[in-house]
Design a protein around this motif. Structure first.
Motif, short mmCIF file in Angstrom:
data_model
loop_
_atom_site.label_atom_id
_atom_site.label_comp_id
_atom_site.label_asym_id
_atom_site.label_seq_id
_atom_site.Cartn_x
_atom_site.Cartn_y
_atom_site.Cartn_z
N LYS A 25 0.85 -1.17 0.00
CA LYS A 25 0.00 0.00 0.00
C LYS A 25 0.89 1.23 0.00
N GLU A 26 0.31 2.33 -0.41
CA GLU A 26 1.09 3.56 -0.46
C GLU A 26 1.56 3.93 0.95
N ASP A 47 2.54 3.45 -5.14
CA ASP A 47 1.94 2.96 -6.37
C ASP A 47 2.37 3.87 -7.52
N ASN A 48 3.19 3.34 -8.42
CA ASN A 48 3.72 4.15 -9.52
C ASN A 48 2.70 4.37 -10.63
N THR A 49 1.60 3.59 -10.64
CA THR A 49 0.59 3.77 -11.68
C THR A 49 -0.31 4.97 -11.42
N CYS A 50 -0.26 5.50 -10.21
CA CYS A 50 -1.06 6.68 -9.87
C CYS A 50 -0.14 7.90 -9.88
N SER A 53 0.46 9.83 -6.50
CA SER A 53 0.99 9.14 -5.31
C SER A 53 2.45 9.49 -5.10
N ASP A 186 2.50 -5.71 -8.71
CA ASP A 186 1.51 -6.23 -7.77
C ASP A 186 0.16 -6.18 -8.47
N HIS A 189 -0.76 -3.13 -10.77
CA HIS A 189 -0.07 -1.96 -10.25
C HIS A 189 1.44 -2.17 -10.28
N ASN A 190 2.14 -1.10 -10.66
CA ASN A 190 3.60 -1.07 -10.58
C ASN A 190 3.99 -0.37 -9.28
N ILE A 191 4.62 -1.11 -8.37
CA ILE A 191 4.95 -0.60 -7.05
C ILE A 191 6.43 -0.23 -7.01
#
Length: 340
Positions: A25-26, A47-50, A53, A186, A189-191
Motif C-alpha cells: 500500500k502507499e 503505487d507508480n501507476t497513480c 501518489s 503487484d 499496479h507497478n509498485i
C-alpha cells in the motif's frame, strides 16, 4: 523462493535478507530490528501507476528516528523528489520494471514466431510437420537470448536511477545507511520500493582506498576503468561579454527589434566524469556513493554474485560494497559464482 521468517516476514535465499513485509500500500513500511551490515532497515512503497501518489516521507522520517538514524529531513526529501520522483524517471521505472519486460518478452516471442512461420510457409520446408517445431525452437532461443542480454544489462550501473540516488546516498552514508530503488508488479499496479539498508562504510572505505593506491602504479589501467564512468550533461553555452557591442556595423541586424526575442538557450553536450582525479580516499568515497544505489538494487533482488572470504558482510555469501566495486569497475579477477 521466499521462506517465512520468525518475524512474520520473508527471507530470500542466497542473499539472507530478512525483513517484515506488509501489503503493498502507499506508504507501507517494512523493517527489521538490530540490523547487521548489509541488512534491510525499512522499505518505503508507493503505487507508480497513480501519478499523484508519492512516498510517505513523514512516516519514513519517524521510522528512521526510531531506528536511531538522525538525518535532517529537508535536504534528502528535496533531493529524492528531484532525483527519482520526477515524472520522466517514474515512467522509465515503469517501462524498465520486470513485469513490463516479461509482457514485452511474450509479445516479442509471439510476433517472432508468427513472422518465422509465415516466412517458412513460402518455402518448400513449410509443408513438413516439423516446420512448426523448428520455428518454435528458433523463436524461443532468440527470446531467451534477448532476455539474458537485458538481464545482464540490468546488473550494471543505471544512470537514470542509481546515479540519481548518489546525492541522497552521500547524506545517508554518513549515518551508515544507503538507499536503492526497485520496481515490482503487484497485479495491475507497478509498485516502487525505496530500500534503506544498513551499511557502515569505514572498512570498505579503507579497503577500497588501499586498493586504489595499489592500482595507481598502473595509472593507465586505473584511468581506463574510471573513464568508463561518465555521463552526458547538457551545458548552456554562455555568449561572450561585449561580443554584440564589438561587432562591426555590417553584421548588425537590418530590422530593429522592438521587443526582446524569447530564444531558447544554446546548449551543448559535455562528458562529466563521475570519479574525478584526487586522493585515493576521496576517489574511494566517491565510488561508494555512486555505486550504493546499484548495490542495494542488486542486493535486494538477489542479483549480486557470490563472494569468497574477506568481505565485510557478516554471515552472508554476497559481496560487500567494496568487493562489488573492485570486480565490476576496477576489474579485479576474483573467482565469483554468479548468484540469482
Amino acid at each position: 523462493m521466499a521462506q517465512k521468517s520468525q518475524t512474520g516476514g520473508t527471507e530470500k535465499n542466497g542473499s539472507s535478507l530478512p525483513y517484515c513485509k506488509s501489503d503493498f500500500k502507499e506508504g507501507a513500511l517494512q523493517w527489521v530490528t538490530e540490523p547487521p551490515q548489509g541488512r534491510v532497515l525499512l522499505v518505503l512503497s508507493m503505487d507508480n501507476t497513480c501519478p499523484s501518489s508519492s512516498f510517505d516521507m513523514d512516516l519514513c522520517a519517524e521510522k528512521l528516528q526510531s531506528l536511531g538514524v538522525q538525518v535532517p529531513a529537508d535536504p534528502w526529501r528535496r533531493l529524492l523528489q528531484e532525483g527519482v520522483l520526477r515524472p520522466e524517471v517514474r515512467r522509465y521505472l515503469f517501462y524498465s520494471s520486470r513485469g513490463f519486460q516479461i509482457a514485452m518478452a511474450v509479445v516479442f516471442y509471439i510476433s517472432l514466431w508468427t513472422n518465422f512461420y509465415s516466412t517458412l510457409q513460402l518455402s518448400p520446408l513449410g509443408r513438413y510437420w516439423g516446420a512448426g517445431v523448428l520455428v518454435t525452437l528458433v523463436a524461443l532461443a532468440v527470446t531467451v537470448l534477448v532476455i539474458l542480454v537485458i538481464d545482464r544489462h540490468q546488473r550494471k550501473l543505471n544512470v537514470n536511477t542509481d546515479v540519481r540516488l548518489a546525492a541522497v546516498n552521500e547524506i545517508f552514508i554518513k549515518h551508515s545507511v544507503i538507499l536503492g530503488i526497485t520496481g515490482v508488479l503487484d497485479g495491475p499496479h507497478n509498485i516502487l520500493q525505496l530500500w534503506f539498508v544498513h551499511f557502515s562504510p569505514k572498512r570498505c572505505l579503507q579497503a577500497l582506498a588501499a586498493h586504489i593506491t595499489q592500482l595507481q602504479g598502473t595509472q593507465a589501467g586505473l584511468r581506463h576503468s574510471l573513464d568508463q564512468l561518465r555521463v552526458v550533461m547538457d551545458v548552456v553555452v554562455q555568449p561572450e561579454l561585449g561580443r554584440e557591442e564589438e561587432a562591426p556595423c555590417e553584421e548588425s541586424p537590418l530590422l530593429s527589434s522592438g521587443g526582446t526575442l524569447n530564444k531558447d538557450p544554446v546548449t551543448c553536450n559535455e562528458l562529466l566524469r563521475l570519479i574525478p582525479e584526487g586522493p585515493p580516499e576521496a576517489m574511494a568515497q566517491q565510488l561508494l556513493v555512486i555505486f550504493s544505489g546499484c548495490y542495494v538494487r542488486l542486493l535486494v533482488t538477489g542479483r549480486l554474485p557470490r563472494a569468497g572470504a574477506g568481505g565485510h558482510v557478516e554471515h552472508s555469501s554476497v559481496p560487500c560494497l567494496c568487493q562489488f566495486i573492485q570486480t565490476t569497475v576496477l576489474h579485479c579477477h576474483h573467482s565469483w559464482v554468479r548468484g540469482r
